[in-house]
Design a protein around this motif. Sequence first.
Motif, PDB file in Angstrom:
ATOM      1  N   ALA A  80       0.830  -1.203   0.000  1.00 12.80           N
ATOM      2  CA  ALA A  80       0.000   0.000   0.000  1.00 12.80           C
ATOM      3  C   ALA A  80       0.866   1.256   0.000  1.00 12.80           C
ATOM      4  O   ALA A  80       0.531   2.263  -0.648  1.00 12.80           O
ATOM      5  CB  ALA A  80      -0.936  -0.013   1.203  1.00 12.80           C
ATOM      6  N   ASP A  81       1.986   1.218   0.735  1.00 14.57           N
ATOM      7  CA  ASP A  81       2.887   2.379   0.763  1.00 14.57           C
ATOM      8  C   ASP A  81       3.446   2.666  -0.622  1.00 14.57           C
ATOM      9  O   ASP A  81       3.519   3.830  -1.052  1.00 14.57           O
ATOM     10  CB  ASP A  81       4.030   2.142   1.743  1.00 14.57           C
ATOM     11  CG  ASP A  81       3.584   2.176   3.197  1.00 14.57           C
ATOM     12  OD1 ASP A  81       2.475   2.674   3.456  1.00 14.57           O
ATOM     13  OD2 ASP A  81       4.341   1.693   4.060  1.00 14.57           O
ATOM     14  N   LYS A  82       3.840   1.614  -1.342  1.00 13.46           N
ATOM     15  CA  LYS A  82       4.378   1.819  -2.685  1.00 13.46           C
ATOM     16  C   LYS A  82       3.284   2.241  -3.666  1.00 13.46           C
ATOM     17  O   LYS A  82       3.546   2.996  -4.615  1.00 13.46           O
ATOM     18  CB  LYS A  82       5.094   0.559  -3.162  1.00 13.46           C
ATOM     19  CG  LYS A  82       6.402   0.302  -2.417  1.00 13.46           C
ATOM     20  CD  LYS A  82       7.190  -0.849  -2.996  1.00 13.46           C
ATOM     21  CE  LYS A  82       8.531  -0.991  -2.288  1.00 13.46           C
ATOM     22  NZ  LYS A  82       9.355  -2.084  -2.856  1.00 13.46           N
ATOM     23  N   ALA A  83       2.055   1.787  -3.430  1.00 14.23           N
ATOM     24  CA  ALA A  83       0.949   2.236  -4.267  1.00 14.23           C
ATOM     25  C   ALA A  83       0.757   3.741  -4.117  1.00 14.23           C
ATOM     26  O   ALA A  83       0.509   4.454  -5.101  1.00 14.23           O
ATOM     27  CB  ALA A  83      -0.330   1.494  -3.892  1.00 14.23           C
ATOM     28  N   ALA A  84       0.886   4.249  -2.891  1.00 12.16           N
ATOM     29  CA  ALA A  84       0.746   5.684  -2.662  1.00 12.16           C
ATOM     30  C   ALA A  84       1.850   6.462  -3.362  1.00 12.16           C
ATOM     31  O   ALA A  84       1.611   7.531  -3.945  1.00 12.16           O
ATOM     32  CB  ALA A  84       0.762   5.965  -1.159  1.00 12.16           C
ATOM     33  N   ILE A  85       3.061   5.927  -3.329  1.00  8.28           N
ATOM     34  CA  ILE A  85       4.183   6.582  -4.016  1.00  8.28           C
ATOM     35  C   ILE A  85       3.936   6.606  -5.518  1.00  8.28           C
ATOM     36  O   ILE A  85       4.143   7.628  -6.187  1.00  8.28           O
ATOM     37  CB  ILE A  85       5.499   5.862  -3.687  1.00  8.28           C
ATOM     38  CG1 ILE A  85       5.872   6.080  -2.225  1.00  8.28           C
ATOM     39  CG2 ILE A  85       6.628   6.336  -4.606  1.00  8.28           C
ATOM     40  CD1 ILE A  85       7.010   5.220  -1.744  1.00  8.28           C
ATOM     41  N   ALA A  86       3.490   5.480  -6.074  1.00  4.54           N
ATOM     42  CA  ALA A  86       3.227   5.409  -7.508  1.00  4.54           C
ATOM     43  C   ALA A  86       2.162   6.418  -7.922  1.00  4.54           C
ATOM     44  O   ALA A  86       2.265   7.060  -8.978  1.00  4.54           O
ATOM     45  CB  ALA A  86       2.800   3.995  -7.892  1.00  4.54           C
ATOM     46  N   ARG A  87       1.157   6.587  -7.091  1.00  3.52           N
ATOM     47  CA  ARG A  87       0.111   7.558  -7.414  1.00  3.52           C
ATOM     48  C   ARG A  87       0.643   8.978  -7.329  1.00  3.52           C
ATOM     49  O   ARG A  87       0.256   9.837  -8.125  1.00  3.52           O
ATOM     50  CB  ARG A  87      -1.102   7.353  -6.509  1.00  3.52           C
ATOM     51  CG  ARG A  87      -1.887   6.080  -6.863  1.00  3.52           C
ATOM     52  CD  ARG A  87      -3.232   6.024  -6.161  1.00  3.52           C
ATOM     53  NE  ARG A  87      -3.983   4.844  -6.546  1.00  3.52           N
ATOM     54  CZ  ARG A  87      -4.749   4.747  -7.631  1.00  3.52           C
ATOM     55  NH1 ARG A  87      -4.856   5.791  -8.442  1.00  3.52           N
ATOM     56  NH2 ARG A  87      -5.399   3.636  -7.905  1.00  3.52           N
ATOM     57  N   ARG A  88       1.543   9.236  -6.384  1.00  2.00           N
ATOM     58  CA  ARG A  88       2.159  10.567  -6.322  1.00  2.00           C
ATOM     59  C   ARG A  88       2.998  10.840  -7.559  1.00  2.00           C
ATOM     60  O   ARG A  88       3.160  11.995  -7.969  1.00  2.00           O
ATOM     61  CB  ARG A  88       3.012  10.708  -5.058  1.00  2.00           C
ATOM     62  CG  ARG A  88       2.204  10.814  -3.778  1.00  2.00           C
ATOM     63  CD  ARG A  88       3.018  11.428  -2.645  1.00  2.00           C
ATOM     64  NE  ARG A  88       4.171  10.623  -2.271  1.00  2.00           N
ATOM     65  CZ  ARG A  88       4.136   9.657  -1.364  1.00  2.00           C
ATOM     66  NH1 ARG A  88       3.001   9.362  -0.747  1.00  2.00           N
ATOM     67  NH2 ARG A  88       5.237   8.980  -1.059  1.00  2.00           N
ATOM     68  N   CYS A  89       3.541   9.789  -8.153  1.00  2.00           N
ATOM     69  CA  CYS A  89       4.302   9.940  -9.402  1.00  2.00           C
ATOM     70  C   CYS A  89       3.385  10.130 -10.606  1.00  2.00           C
ATOM     71  O   CYS A  89       3.872  10.451 -11.695  1.00  2.00           O
ATOM     72  CB  CYS A  89       5.195   8.734  -9.628  1.00  2.00           C
ATOM     73  SG  CYS A  89       6.610   8.619  -8.490  1.00  2.00           S
ATOM     74  N   GLY A  90       2.091   9.894 -10.424  1.00  2.00           N
ATOM     75  CA  GLY A  90       1.146  10.119 -11.510  1.00  2.00           C
ATOM     76  C   GLY A  90       0.380   8.909 -11.976  1.00  2.00           C
ATOM     77  O   GLY A  90      -0.460   9.034 -12.884  1.00  2.00           O
ATOM     78  N   ALA A  91       0.627   7.736 -11.393  1.00  6.42           N
ATOM     79  CA  ALA A  91      -0.082   6.536 -11.840  1.00  6.42           C
ATOM     80  C   ALA A  91      -1.590   6.699 -11.634  1.00  6.42           C
ATOM     81  O   ALA A  91      -2.037   7.146 -10.580  1.00  6.42           O
ATOM     82  CB  ALA A  91       0.417   5.309 -11.095  1.00  6.42           C
ATOM     83  N   ASP A  92      -2.353   6.328 -12.643  1.00  3.49           N
ATOM     84  CA  ASP A  92      -3.809   6.381 -12.545  1.00  3.49           C
ATOM     85  C   ASP A  92      -4.359   5.169 -11.812  1.00  3.49           C
ATOM     86  O   ASP A  92      -5.392   5.259 -11.134  1.00  3.49           O
ATOM     87  CB  ASP A  92      -4.422   6.443 -13.955  1.00  3.49           C
ATOM     88  CG  ASP A  92      -3.968   7.662 -14.726  1.00  3.49           C
ATOM     89  OD1 ASP A  92      -4.411   8.765 -14.392  1.00  3.49           O
ATOM     90  OD2 ASP A  92      -3.139   7.501 -15.649  1.00  3.49           O
ATOM     91  N   GLU A  93      -3.672   4.033 -11.955  1.00  6.63           N
ATOM     92  CA  GLU A  93      -4.150   2.781 -11.374  1.00  6.63           C
ATOM     93  C   GLU A  93      -2.969   2.001 -10.820  1.00  6.63           C
ATOM     94  O   GLU A  93      -1.881   2.002 -11.406  1.00  6.63           O
ATOM     95  CB  GLU A  93      -4.856   1.932 -12.458  1.00  6.63           C
ATOM     96  CG  GLU A  93      -6.048   2.628 -13.091  1.00  6.63           C
ATOM     97  CD  GLU A  93      -6.169   2.351 -14.588  1.00  6.63           C
ATOM     98  OE1 GLU A  93      -7.249   2.618 -15.134  1.00  6.63           O
ATOM     99  OE2 GLU A  93      -5.187   1.893 -15.194  1.00  6.63           O
TER     100      GLU A  93
END
Length: 335
Positions: free
Chosen positions: A179-192
């Motif tokens: 979940a922590d890495k998912a949050a980082i990926a979303r901060r980088c711009g990932a939509d999903e």
Amino acid sequence: MQVQQTREFGTPDVFEAAEVALPEPGPGQIRVRQIASSVNPVDTKLRAAGPAIAPALPAVLGCDVAGEVDAVGDNVRRFVPGDAVYGCAAGLVGRGGAYGEYVVVDAELMAAKPANLGWRETAALPLVTITAWEALVDRARVVPGDHVLIHGGTGGVGHIAIQIAKAQGARVATTVSSADKAAIARRCGADETIHYREESVEDYVERLTGGRGFDVVFDATGGSDLAKSFAAVRVNGQVVTIVSQYSADLTPMHTKSLTLHAVFMLTAMLHGVNPAHHAEILTKAGGLVAAGQLMPLLDERRFNLGDVGAAHAHLEAGAALGKIVIDIADEARNA
């Protein structure tokens, strides 16, 4: 000048401090006073195994260069002493490495440092940015509206790839392990985001694409992810990999009429094929930085030039989150 060098290939403790002569730039070269560098997986592989592309022993490694031009050789017109530059231009056979106070590099591989970026962030960008750009822009030619899957979205290349794909107008999905890495990926711009340990390829392809598959899949991790990439991409789609030194079943490529691209960004240095394009990529990347569309994620641990071995060990242990930077001069150490 002071360098970190190795007299043999092996574990991270092979690095040792040494004092060597200050190198002089030849025609078409510049000497850079190094302010910071970074550690990439290829640096650890060169140190561990010493393949044919490694510098001769005793070797100074390190591919990423970030610093100020100190001297220029004949026929150099783009740079003058005092210019702030960055590039992936060192640490391979026939080239000095970046783990030292100065390095001589080919001027055509270098670009002007992004004006609004700190030295540590600048040093983190070259190799991973060129890799992601070659994969998504040069090879896959991602365009607005493409649905792109990136395996390993919080890795060194992966988090930059998310941002470049978004800058190209793509919708971006990425695999993560927590979940922590998912949050980082979303901060980088990932939509999903896809928790790959919890969801099968078939399930996330159905959930995110209605079973159609992704237009482009970028494998930035290797191993079993190439097979997963073939399963996740649409018919007539494209797969790009940067880790392909293993045997793989290519049958799915035939049944789905896929295009597979293998990207090794060091090719330009090794074979002299259009090296100036790397400077063009980094110049365009600087534009993305200025527009707020590109920013590297830095690992929280700090390493100085004397800590190169510890930095390599940190990366190999899988403990890093973001790029590992080597602070060489005061401008980086005091940042």
